[in-house]
Design an enzyme around this catalytic site. Structure first.
Site, short mmCIF file in Angstrom:
data_model
loop_
_atom_site.label_atom_id
_atom_site.label_comp_id
_atom_site.label_asym_id
_atom_site.label_seq_id
_atom_site.Cartn_x
_atom_site.Cartn_y
_atom_site.Cartn_z
CB SER A 210 65.69 48.36 90.76
OG SER A 210 64.91 49.46 90.41
CG ASP A 430 71.19 53.82 88.67
OD1 ASP A 430 70.33 54.08 87.81
OD2 ASP A 430 71.07 52.92 89.51
CG HIS A 459 68.56 50.84 87.36
ND1 HIS A 459 68.73 51.41 88.59
CD2 HIS A 459 67.41 50.11 87.43
CE1 HIS A 459 67.73 51.05 89.39
NE2 HIS A 459 66.92 50.26 88.70
#
Length: 528
Positions: A210, A430, A459
């Site tokens: 991320s 995502d 994610h």
């Protein structure tokens, strides 16, 4: 992604003018910087990670003044055990604002033993986070229920949320004004090099999820010669830092919410909300309107409901729990179910207050945001018409940046031709970091390899049960092997199947399983 819930840990900097010049080459930077003291490791085992060790390192608050004020970074480590030693593997769960101390144990225990044994797996709390000091906490209780509804139905309701955002920004400036100019991605990337030097390593290996992908890419830009291996999972688009990236999230999360509604409809035998996804989705919005008028259990209003169901956009393993509470409320007006699912998935604890404080500090400082509120309002209204699930919620989450007390910097151009091959992994659906960001990063990092999870919507996709993805990760960490293809992606893995409904009593009890996916998504930060 910032820590949002009790069981969870959250797209989405330095002195003004720092980024006007190109970053200094790594060799020159190292030559002008004094050696960092070696960390003193002490045993800090847990039941899950019995070999875990902890330490702290000191780093300059302002990297342009290395002899000035110092702050500390908290580290964790699972040391290597094999004769073959490939150096430190720094791991980061994202955020900005996510604590990384538990990531070392998770990654070391989730990788194949033969691979993990060759690395010192290093977790860390970035500056301002968790056990690093000072730790930010701008306005404790900012997310306490019941908050004002997110979708403004009048000028007054919009003003109430603007006032809340401005109050948060003002509180940050009053409480942490001495450090806010230095809570940013470039400063955090320079901290990574302090950690590298403290570990006595010429290079680092890096594995980020991320927001951690952006942090890793910025580190690689500043210190390309210091990067040995680079793994980026669920990738921030470096061209959309950060306002545009958040607008893109609004559409993507709306799509994931529709996927959730379709899953509930497909499993009508378990939930009884109908077989038409559109009808299920309409029932969810009626539920939101109901709790806006009368918060469930006096705790879950519309804002809290959104916070709870946003988590399903990050990880479909939460769908059975969310669906059970959804159905219980719609069919039986069971408010206890909504309160319980909110407390387990949506509520923000003290760690979440810290995470959100760092999230705003980094995102508001890293790059410019619209200077006129009319831009925020018009964009939110326009997108809400097509994607009403979290658009306004996301607007208010980031609205402190409209009045942040520290001027923004310019984002780092992460284009890089000096790295060894990097491994990039991305799910096509995502929502938090949409697929285009990985394609953009792949193009910017020359020689990188893109592995795609086709049809996946989670994610954070490695070390969560997909053997195909994990095999690529293990091969890369073993000897640097990356797949090579001729299309946009170098390799494609099929997504894992969606979850199955759980027995009602298990879902209602919120007995979240201990699968790889659940453990990973309990660590990843929300709101990348």
């Amino acid at each position: 992604m910032t820590k949002r819930a009790g069981i969870l840990v959250a797209v989405g900097a330095t002195v003004a003018g720092l980024l006007t010049a190109a970053p200094a080459p790594a060799a020159a930077t190292a030559a002008s910087t004094p050696p960092a003291p070696k960390p003193k490791w002490t045993n800090c085992p847990t039941d899950s990670y019995p070999t875990l060790q902890c330490a702290k390192v000191s780093t300059p608050l302002d990297h342009s003044r290395p002899s000035g004020r110092r702050i500390t970074l908290a580290l964790s480590r699972v040391p290597h055990t094999a004769k073959t030693f490939q150096g430190p593997l720094l791991v980061n769960p994202g955020g900005p604002g996510g604590s990384g101390l538990s990531m070392a144990g998770f990654v070391a225990s989730s990788l194949p033993k033969k691979v993990a044994a060759q690395y010192d797996v290093i977790g860390f709390d970035p500056r301002g986070v968790g056990k690093s000091t000072p730790a930010l906490d701008c306005l404790p209780g900012h997310f306490d229920p019941v908050r004002p509804g997110t979708v403004p139905d009048s000028a007054r309701s919009e003003r109430i949320n603007r006032d809340r955002a401005e109050s948060f920004a003002r509180a940050c400036g009053e409480k942490h004004g001495d450090v806010l100019p230095y809570i940013d991605t470039v400063s955090a990337a320079k901290d990574l090099d302090v950690i590298r030097r403290a570990l006595g390593s010429r290079q680092i290996n890096y594995f980020g999820y991320s927001y951690g992908t952006y942090l890793g890419a910025v580190y690689a830009k500043l210190y390309p010669e210091r990067v040995r291996r680079l793994v980026l999972d669920s990738v921030v688009d470096p061209d959309d830092v950060w306002y545009e990236g958040n607008l893109g999230q609004n559409y993507a999360f709306d799509d994931r919410h529709k996927a959730f509604a379709a899953w509930v409809a497909k499993n009508d035998a378990a939930y009884g909300l109908g077989t038409d996804p559109a009808e299920v989705e309409a029932a969810w919005y009626r539920m939101r309107a109901d709790v806006a008028r009368e918060p469930a259990g006096g705790t879950v209003g519309a804002s809290e409901l959104e916070d709870t169901f946003i988590t399903g956009g990050y990880y479909n393993g939460y769908w059975p729990y969310l669906a059970e509470a959804f159905a219980a409320y719609v069919k039986h007006r069971d408010t206890e179910a909504l309160v319980e699912v909110y407390e387990n998935f949506g509520a923000v604890d003290a760690g979440g207050d810290n995470g959100y404080s760092v999230y705003t500090a980094v995102q508001c400082r890293d790059a410019g945001w619209p200077g006129h509120w009319s831009t925020w309002r018009n964009d939110s209204r326009r997108i809400h018409k097509k994607a009403p699930f979290i658009t306004w919620n996301n607007t208010w989450y980031n609205a402190p940046c409209a009045s942040w007390p520290v001027a923004p910097l310019e984002p780092v151009p992460v284009n890089n031709r000096q790295l060894p091959p990097a491994l990039i992994l991305q799910a096509t659906d995502d929502a938090a970091t949409p697929y285009g960001g990985a394609v953009s990063m792949h193009r910017k990092l020359k020689g990188s390899s893109l592995v795609v999870e086709e049809g996946g919507g989670n994610h954070g996709i490695t070390l969560s049960g997909n053997d195909c993805l994990d095999e690529h990760l293990a091969a890369y960490l073993t000897d640097g092997t990356v797949p090579r293809g001729r299309g946009e992606a170098d390799a494609v893995c099929a997504a894992l199947p969606d979850p199955k409904p759980l027995p009602a009593e298990k879902a209602a009890a919120q007995s979240v399983d201990n699968s790889e996916g659940s453990r990973l998504h309990g660590l990843l930060g929300f709101r990348p």
